[in-house]
Write a protein that holds these residues in place. Structure first.
Motif, PDB file in Angstrom:
ATOM      1  N   LEU A  86      67.438  61.271  50.079  1.00  0.00           N
ATOM      2  CA  LEU A  86      68.715  60.829  49.514  1.00  0.00           C
ATOM      3  C   LEU A  86      69.877  61.737  49.900  1.00  0.00           C
ATOM      4  O   LEU A  86      71.019  61.482  49.501  1.00  0.00           O
ATOM      5  N   GLN A  89      72.650  59.822  51.553  1.00  0.00           N
ATOM      6  CA  GLN A  89      73.121  58.598  50.894  1.00  0.00           C
ATOM      7  C   GLN A  89      74.129  58.887  49.791  1.00  0.00           C
ATOM      8  O   GLN A  89      74.102  59.945  49.165  1.00  0.00           O
ATOM      9  N   ARG A  91      76.081  56.374  46.533  1.00  0.00           N
ATOM     10  CA  ARG A  91      76.144  55.074  45.856  1.00  0.00           C
ATOM     11  C   ARG A  91      77.610  54.781  45.545  1.00  0.00           C
ATOM     12  O   ARG A  91      78.278  55.587  44.894  1.00  0.00           O
ATOM     13  N   ASP A 145      75.903  47.591  43.113  1.00  0.00           N
ATOM     14  CA  ASP A 145      76.228  48.852  43.771  1.00  0.00           C
ATOM     15  C   ASP A 145      75.960  48.761  45.267  1.00  0.00           C
ATOM     16  O   ASP A 145      75.109  47.978  45.717  1.00  0.00           O
ATOM     17  N   ILE A 147      74.823  50.985  48.607  1.00  0.00           N
ATOM     18  CA  ILE A 147      74.213  52.214  49.108  1.00  0.00           C
ATOM     19  C   ILE A 147      74.671  52.414  50.549  1.00  0.00           C
ATOM     20  O   ILE A 147      74.551  51.522  51.380  1.00  0.00           O
ATOM     21  N   LYS A 179      76.661  60.553  43.647  1.00  0.00           N
ATOM     22  CA  LYS A 179      75.544  61.164  44.365  1.00  0.00           C
ATOM     23  C   LYS A 179      74.255  60.481  43.936  1.00  0.00           C
ATOM     24  O   LYS A 179      74.042  60.202  42.753  1.00  0.00           O
ATOM     25  N   GLU A 180      73.398  60.195  44.902  1.00  0.00           N
ATOM     26  CA  GLU A 180      72.121  59.565  44.601  1.00  0.00           C
ATOM     27  C   GLU A 180      71.123  60.604  44.087  1.00  0.00           C
ATOM     28  O   GLU A 180      71.043  61.717  44.611  1.00  0.00           O
ATOM     29  N   HIS A 181      70.361  60.229  43.060  1.00  0.00           N
ATOM     30  CA  HIS A 181      69.318  61.096  42.514  1.00  0.00           C
ATOM     31  C   HIS A 181      67.979  60.375  42.596  1.00  0.00           C
ATOM     32  O   HIS A 181      67.913  59.153  42.427  1.00  0.00           O
ATOM     33  N   GLU A 282      75.997  57.787  35.525  1.00  0.00           N
ATOM     34  CA  GLU A 282      74.638  58.239  35.805  1.00  0.00           C
ATOM     35  C   GLU A 282      73.734  58.033  34.600  1.00  0.00           C
ATOM     36  O   GLU A 282      72.587  57.635  34.721  1.00  0.00           O
ATOM     37  N   GLU A 292      65.244  49.219  41.067  1.00  0.00           N
ATOM     38  CA  GLU A 292      66.079  48.602  42.091  1.00  0.00           C
ATOM     39  C   GLU A 292      65.303  47.584  42.905  1.00  0.00           C
ATOM     40  O   GLU A 292      64.197  47.814  43.346  1.00  0.00           O
TER      41      GLU A 292
END
Length: 297
Positions: A86, A89, A91, A145, A147, A179-181, A282, A292
């Motif tokens: 990630l 990436q 979001r 969303d 990505i 930020k993607e987690h 978040e 997802e």
């Protein structure tokens, strides 16, 4: 003479009865002793079986502990791999969704305007773009969303850093870049949401820790909360000491005038109205237990 004979016969009869009684008693004693011996033997066997079971239980416990350690290491490795995947990436939330949209072109224009570079340069930095369906978007009937996968990590970091300082809009809607987690990280954070909600109400600064839990700044001291038990204890003490929301301290007032503050791993401080929306985004994902269903365009 007859009387003597009668007495003598009575004595013999009594003696015979005594002998019979002794014999019966002796036999009963022997039987009792045998039963006691058998019982002692059974008790010994039970004790030995118990010791064997305890040894087996100890072995199983040791094996279970080793497996738990191994499982924790595997989970850490998996989370590390997910985090690494990630790192390229971001979001993007709240891009108006339209039929037959050219999503890559739209996203490229938004990000190029953000970084103030040419669309062609930005397009070369993007590997792929796609929307994801989540429980949040489905329940709230909002745009899915987006990505964005970048070619280089540096581009992603620049996008995140610049978006923290600027407001992004597309067709009149405010666009948020997150930020993607990894899912495992979001799952861990869910159990602390009851505390973070209260910290935000009281304007108490906090940031998420990389592995587990969070760090809060309370009464000018840093408090590390790394387990659910510690979170509950801190929450309990917080409710005891303070009834109702406390006014913002001087640090909070200063932070209201500053851009969004992040930790080294880009996790957020709950400090200001400007940043609280991003933090809520978040946490809403964690609350909604997002699973997802990825659809690439």
């Amino acid at each position: 003479m007859k009387e003597l004979q009668k007495i003598s016969e009575n004595q013999r009869t009594l003696q015979e009865q005594m002998i019979d009684m002794r014999k019966e008693l002796s036999e009963e004693f022997i039987e009792v002793k045998r039963e006691i011996k058998d019982l002692q033997k059974e008790m010994k066997e039970v004790k030995e079986d118990k010791q064997k079971l305890e040894k087996k239980q100890d072995k199983f416990q040791a094996k279970l502990e080793r497996l738990e350690v191994k499982n924790n290491k595997l989970e850490e490795r998996q989370e590390k791999l997910e985090r690494k995947e990630l790192e390229f990436q971001v979001r993007v939330r709240n891009i108006v969704e339209e039929p037959k949209e050219n999503l890559k072109q739209i996203t490229t224009q938004i990000l190029a305007d953000l970084l103030q570079i040419q669309d062609e340069v930005m397009e070369d930095c993007i590997e792929k773009v796609y929307r994801v369906t989540t429980n949040y978007s489905r329940k709230n009937k909002v745009a899915r969303d987006v990505i964005v996968q970048f070619e280089r990590r540096r581009t992603r970091e620049e996008v995140l850093r610049t978006s923290n300082k600027n407001t992004i809009r597309y067709k009149g809607q405010k666009v948020t870049i997150l930020k993607e987690h990894p899912p495992s990280t979001m799952q861990k954070r869910k159990k602390y949401l009851f505390l973070t909600e209260e910290l935000k109400k009281r304007h108490i600064r906090f940031r998420w820790e990389w592995k587990e839990g969070l760090m809060a700044t309370y009464n000018q001291e840093r408090v590390w909360i790394t387990s659910e038990e510690k979170a509950k204890e801190f929450y309990k003490n917080l409710m005891k000491k303070e009834n109702g929301p406390t006014p913002p301290d001087q640090n909070s007032e200063r932070l209201r005038k500053k851009p969004r503050i992040t930790s080294p791993d880009n996790t957020h401080y709950a400090t200001t109205p400007q940043t609280s929306n991003l933090i809520c985004l978040e946490e809403e994902e964690a609350k909604e237990e997002e699973e997802e269903e990825t659809t690439q365009h």
